[in-house]
Design an enzyme around this catalytic site. Structure first.
Site, PDB file in Angstrom:
ATOM      1  CD  GLU A  84      -3.453  -4.472   1.214  1.00 42.38           C
ATOM      2  OE1 GLU A  84      -3.129  -5.064   0.175  1.00 42.38           O
ATOM      3  OE2 GLU A  84      -2.625  -3.920   1.974  1.00 42.38           O
ATOM      4  CE  LYS A 269       1.490  -3.462   1.932  1.00 42.81           C
ATOM      5  NZ  LYS A 269       0.111  -3.724   1.443  1.00 42.81           N
ATOM      6  CG  ASP A 285       7.201  -4.555  18.982  1.00 46.32           C
ATOM      7  OD1 ASP A 285       6.854  -3.923  17.959  1.00 46.32           O
ATOM      8  OD2 ASP A 285       8.135  -4.194  19.710  1.00 46.32           O
ATOM      9  CG  HIS A 384      -7.143  -5.071  -4.165  1.00 44.32           C
ATOM     10  ND1 HIS A 384      -6.792  -5.320  -2.855  1.00 44.32           N
ATOM     11  CD2 HIS A 384      -7.259  -3.735  -4.283  1.00 44.32           C
ATOM     12  CE1 HIS A 384      -6.695  -4.169  -2.206  1.00 44.32           C
ATOM     13  NE2 HIS A 384      -6.961  -3.194  -3.052  1.00 44.32           N
TER      14      HIS A 384
END
Length: 432
Positions: A84, A269, A285, A384
């Site tokens: 991203e 998120k 992990d 972005h």
């Protein structure tokens, strides 16, 4: 060891090879680590086949480095691995704006993981809990009576707890083994102890042990971060008034995430954009880390809410804090199998799992602020799309010099930008 300086002038303007060499020089990387990065992380067939089953190939993701981080007085270059755009840039930008008050401050618990044993059909629950408490020292000694470097270094089972759990299928006895995993994530060690001790638990409780597995809610293995940002650092024009207005906007955005789970999911998120990216880069992990972080947030507050906390102090500064479980390790697992994970850990220079945990929550807090600041000022798409425009150009079919030309047109367009528009503009470009 951390690097001497995490700040690089004009770093984004350098070529990939120039950036790699600058990081290699700053972190004093071994040639094998530089070579692993230069191969773009491709595993050879033998290594890949050892890691998972039914291997048919490998897949690469970009590795970038977040700069400007000062953590507990030391400089860190933080590797991110993700697809991203804007994440690395946002984290680096916020780290740069966190220097007036000394950067990020961390505190991490000892690396204690939980091994759970589910005991069913116990005839006397209170008596079973008493029996386990009476035998606790012997049980811990049995858990630790195995050849283990972790135990030799001071780790191992440190406590045993019990609780009764009411369920629709009756009351279960839950036994927790608290295991100090030292610099390992610890899953294998904890699972081995839980399985090994099951017969003794059954003998003491007269019940039946069913599940024997670690918990990814590492509630005894928390990492904490705090950072203070002055209004001047957060402003667009360097003035205190502008910075105070931005801080008020950030706090308005943050309280939305605190009170609304729909917003909190996206807010969190963004935090995991950084934490999980560092985890992937360093062979951790990341699924366990994400599961534990979301679960801890709900457990701690009694509902799903923001992982981070933002307030304004008496001097008008913005203060951010966060506390999350960080089950990470720098020995064993993919961190010692994947050559790029080894290179990234070398760049980071951490010397313990606790130090790595602290760095990761710093990255998460920085990324969270980057998103909040963008959302409460120009909107998330401004930065972005600037970075995403090249992806749009490639998706439209641009090649070579077309990519940069089309990317510039996408960036310059002031209205809504769509992939269909990009394809039409590419056709116009090719038609001259």
């Amino acid at each position: 060891m951390p690097v001497e300086n995490s700040r690089f002038k004009g770093f984004f303007r350098k070529s990939v090879e120039e950036r790699r060499q600058a990081i290699a020089d700053a972190a004093d990387l071994e040639p094998k680590h530089v070579e692993a990065l230069a191969r773009y992380g491709e595993l050879d067939e033998e290594a890949a086949n050892r890691m998972i089953e039914n291997v048919i190939g490998t897949m690469s993701l970009p590795v970038g480095v977040a700069t400007n981080f000062v953590i507990d007085g030391a400089h860190y270059i933080i590797p991110f691995c993700l697809e991203e755009s804007s994440v690395v840039a946002a984290a680096s930008n916020m780290a740069k704006r966190c220097l007036a008050k000394g950067g990020f401050r961390t505190n991490s618990d000892k690396p204690v993981m939980i091994g759970q044993l589910q005991v069913l059909e116990v005839p006397d629950l209170d008596g079973a809990e008493h029996a386990i408490a009476e035998a606790k020292e012997k049980l811990m000694a049995f858990c630790n009576d195995i050849p283990s470097r972790m135990i030799a270094l001071g780790g191992g089972c440190k406590d045993i707890e019990t609780r009764q759990l009411q369920t629709p299928m009756g009351t279960m006895l839950i036994v927790h083994l608290l295991v100090d995993c030292r610099d390992a994530m610890g899953a294998n060690a904890v699972n081995t102890m839980a399985e090994r001790i099951s017969p003794q638990i059954e003998a003491l409780t007269k019940g039946r042990v069913h599940l024997r597995i670690l918990s990814n809610l590492a509630a005894h293995r928390l990492a904490r971060v705090e950072a203070t940002f002055t209004p001047e650092e957060l402003s667009n024009d360097g003035t205190r008034e502008d910075g105070l207005n931005i801080i008020d906007g950030i706090l308005e955005a943050h309280v939305f995430a605190e009170e609304d789970p729909f917003r909190a999911a996206t807010h969190n998120k963004g935090i995991m954009n950084a934490i999980s990216s560092v985890a992937v880069a360093c062979g951790q992990d990341w699924r366990a880390i994400e599961a534990g972080s979301h679960a801890w947030t709900s457990l701690e507050h009694g509902r799903y809410t923001s992982m981070s906390t933002w307030v304004k102090d008496d001097d008008g500064n913005l203060v951010g804090t966060m506390e999350l479980p960080m089950a990470v390790g720098i020995v064993g697992g993919a961190s010692k199998v994947h050559p790029v994970a080894q290179a990234n850990l070398s760049i980071l220079g951490v010397e313990s799992a606790q130090e790595l945990a602290g760095v990761m929550v710093c990255a998460g807090l920085a990324q969270n602020l980057g998103a909040l600041r963008a959302l409460s000022t120009n909107g998330i798409q401004a930065g972005h799309m600037k970075l995403h425009s090249k992806n749009m150009a490639v998706s439209a079919g641009a090649i070579g010099e077309e990519i940069e030309l089309l990317s510039q047109r996408i960036q310059q367009h002031e209205g809504v930008r769509t992939q269909t528009m990009a394809e039409e503009w590419l056709n116009e470009l090719r038609q001259g």
